[in-house]
Design a protein around this motif. Sequence first.
Motif, PDB file in Angstrom:
ATOM      1  N   SER A  18       0.845  -1.193   0.000  1.00  0.00           N
ATOM      2  CA  SER A  18       0.000   0.000   0.000  1.00  0.00           C
ATOM      3  C   SER A  18       0.880   1.243   0.000  1.00  0.00           C
ATOM      4  N   GLY A  19       0.240   2.390  -0.119  1.00  0.00           N
ATOM      5  CA  GLY A  19       0.972   3.647  -0.031  1.00  0.00           C
ATOM      6  C   GLY A  19       1.203   4.355  -1.342  1.00  0.00           C
ATOM      7  N   GLY A  20       0.835   3.715  -2.433  1.00  0.00           N
ATOM      8  CA  GLY A  20       0.998   4.367  -3.722  1.00  0.00           C
ATOM      9  C   GLY A  20       0.033   5.528  -3.878  1.00  0.00           C
ATOM     10  N   GLY A  21       0.228   6.274  -4.950  1.00  0.00           N
ATOM     11  CA  GLY A  21      -0.646   7.397  -5.212  1.00  0.00           C
ATOM     12  C   GLY A  21      -0.079   8.285  -6.291  1.00  0.00           C
ATOM     13  N   LEU A  22      -0.680   9.455  -6.414  1.00  0.00           N
ATOM     14  CA  LEU A  22      -0.251  10.452  -7.396  1.00  0.00           C
ATOM     15  C   LEU A  22       0.545  11.532  -6.682  1.00  0.00           C
ATOM     16  N   VAL A  23       1.711  11.837  -7.202  1.00  0.00           N
ATOM     17  CA  VAL A  23       2.572  12.840  -6.593  1.00  0.00           C
ATOM     18  C   VAL A  23       3.270  13.623  -7.697  1.00  0.00           C
ATOM     19  N   GLN A  24       3.577  14.855  -7.409  1.00  0.00           N
ATOM     20  CA  GLN A  24       4.308  15.666  -8.386  1.00  0.00           C
ATOM     21  C   GLN A  24       5.789  15.316  -8.369  1.00  0.00           C
ATOM     22  N   ALA A  25       6.443  15.564  -9.456  1.00  0.00           N
ATOM     23  CA  ALA A  25       7.880  15.344  -9.537  1.00  0.00           C
ATOM     24  C   ALA A  25       8.581  16.117  -8.418  1.00  0.00           C
ATOM     25  N   GLY A  26       9.546  15.458  -7.803  1.00  0.00           N
ATOM     26  CA  GLY A  26      10.246  16.042  -6.669  1.00  0.00           C
ATOM     27  C   GLY A  26       9.635  15.686  -5.334  1.00  0.00           C
ATOM     28  N   GLY A  27       8.450  15.117  -5.356  1.00  0.00           N
ATOM     29  CA  GLY A  27       7.762  14.752  -4.128  1.00  0.00           C
ATOM     30  C   GLY A  27       8.219  13.418  -3.570  1.00  0.00           C
ATOM     31  N   TRP A  78       4.780 -12.820  -3.557  1.00  0.00           N
ATOM     32  CA  TRP A  78       4.606 -11.501  -4.161  1.00  0.00           C
ATOM     33  C   TRP A  78       3.316 -10.865  -3.675  1.00  0.00           C
ATOM     34  N   GLY A  79       3.366  -9.554  -3.470  1.00  0.00           N
ATOM     35  CA  GLY A  79       2.170  -8.790  -3.176  1.00  0.00           C
ATOM     36  C   GLY A  79       1.446  -8.416  -4.455  1.00  0.00           C
ATOM     37  N   GLN A  80       0.336  -7.726  -4.301  1.00  0.00           N
ATOM     38  CA  GLN A  80      -0.535  -7.438  -5.438  1.00  0.00           C
ATOM     39  C   GLN A  80      -0.138  -6.177  -6.184  1.00  0.00           C
ATOM     40  N   GLY A  81       0.739  -5.378  -5.641  1.00  0.00           N
ATOM     41  CA  GLY A  81       1.174  -4.166  -6.320  1.00  0.00           C
ATOM     42  C   GLY A  81       0.403  -2.935  -5.893  1.00  0.00           C
ATOM     43  N   THR A  82       1.086  -1.816  -5.928  1.00  0.00           N
ATOM     44  CA  THR A  82       0.460  -0.531  -5.635  1.00  0.00           C
ATOM     45  C   THR A  82       0.953   0.478  -6.669  1.00  0.00           C
ATOM     46  N   GLN A  83       0.029   1.271  -7.204  1.00  0.00           N
ATOM     47  CA  GLN A  83       0.350   2.172  -8.302  1.00  0.00           C
ATOM     48  C   GLN A  83       0.995   3.450  -7.780  1.00  0.00           C
ATOM     49  N   VAL A  84       2.101   3.812  -8.384  1.00  0.00           N
ATOM     50  CA  VAL A  84       2.757   5.097  -8.122  1.00  0.00           C
ATOM     51  C   VAL A  84       2.772   5.876  -9.434  1.00  0.00           C
ATOM     52  N   THR A  85       2.226   7.080  -9.385  1.00  0.00           N
ATOM     53  CA  THR A  85       2.196   7.933 -10.563  1.00  0.00           C
ATOM     54  C   THR A  85       2.844   9.264 -10.202  1.00  0.00           C
ATOM     55  N   VAL A  86       3.859   9.632 -10.975  1.00  0.00           N
ATOM     56  CA  VAL A  86       4.575  10.878 -10.737  1.00  0.00           C
ATOM     57  C   VAL A  86       4.322  11.801 -11.918  1.00  0.00           C
ATOM     58  N   SER A  87       3.722  12.926 -11.633  1.00  0.00           N
ATOM     59  CA  SER A  87       3.409  13.875 -12.703  1.00  0.00           C
ATOM     60  C   SER A  87       4.535  14.893 -12.850  1.00  0.00           C
ATOM     61  N   SER A 142      12.457  12.573  -3.974  1.00  0.00           N
ATOM     62  CA  SER A 142      12.878  13.155  -5.252  1.00  0.00           C
ATOM     63  C   SER A 142      12.324  12.348  -6.427  1.00  0.00           C
ATOM     64  N   LEU A 143      11.066  12.067  -6.363  1.00  0.00           N
ATOM     65  CA  LEU A 143      10.450  11.227  -7.385  1.00  0.00           C
ATOM     66  C   LEU A 143      10.463  11.902  -8.743  1.00  0.00           C
ATOM     67  N   LYS A 144      10.591  11.064  -9.763  1.00  0.00           N
ATOM     68  CA  LYS A 144      10.644  11.520 -11.154  1.00  0.00           C
ATOM     69  C   LYS A 144       9.510  10.867 -11.938  1.00  0.00           C
ATOM     70  N   PRO A 145       9.104  11.477 -13.039  1.00  0.00           N
ATOM     71  CA  PRO A 145       8.050  10.841 -13.855  1.00  0.00           C
ATOM     72  C   PRO A 145       8.405   9.418 -14.266  1.00  0.00           C
ATOM     73  N   GLU A 146       9.668   9.148 -14.476  1.00  0.00           N
ATOM     74  CA  GLU A 146      10.075   7.794 -14.879  1.00  0.00           C
ATOM     75  C   GLU A 146       9.974   6.776 -13.743  1.00  0.00           C
ATOM     76  N   ASP A 147       9.663   7.222 -12.544  1.00  0.00           N
ATOM     77  CA  ASP A 147       9.397   6.295 -11.444  1.00  0.00           C
ATOM     78  C   ASP A 147       7.959   5.777 -11.473  1.00  0.00           C
ATOM     79  N   THR A 148       7.151   6.308 -12.365  1.00  0.00           N
ATOM     80  CA  THR A 148       5.765   5.860 -12.486  1.00  0.00           C
ATOM     81  C   THR A 148       5.715   4.382 -12.848  1.00  0.00           C
ATOM     82  N   ALA A 149       5.025   3.615 -12.022  1.00  0.00           N
ATOM     83  CA  ALA A 149       4.962   2.162 -12.214  1.00  0.00           C
ATOM     84  C   ALA A 149       4.064   1.568 -11.140  1.00  0.00           C
TER      85      ALA A 149
END
Length: 124
Positions: free
Chosen positions: A6-15, A114-123, A84-91
């Motif tokens: 858990s813990g994934g979500g949408l975050v801006q670059a640098g977040g 394996w777990g089920q996965g959590t989405q991370v999106t970096v804008s 320091s998240l980057k858009p290329e970390d989206t996965a």
Amino acid sequence: VQLQASGGGLVQAGGSLRLSCVASGRTFSSYAMGWFRQAPGKEREFVSTITVGNRNTYYADNAKGRFTSSRDNAKNTVYLQMNSLKPEDTAVYYCAAGKPILSSIRTMRAYTYWGQGTQVTVSS
């Protein structure tokens, strides 16, 4: 061993984001815990691993200096702090448990559960 990420979500670059992975069962402390990720159209790739006991950590080159893996055996939980998240970390990020030898620690086949996965999106 069952894993719940858990813990994934949408975050801006640098977040930052902190992922968590909770394991069921009493044997969590005997497993190395890995994080992998899979971006759309790409193969799943290694991100980090934290070992048993001395808790050595290993990171992919693109995670070094930005990501930190830790574990709390009392809570059966492993964490991945991502800064320091980057858009290329989206996965989709997956946690995994296994008993890899050092030479295979970055390979998927070294992990049994394996777990089920959590989405991370970096804008951007």
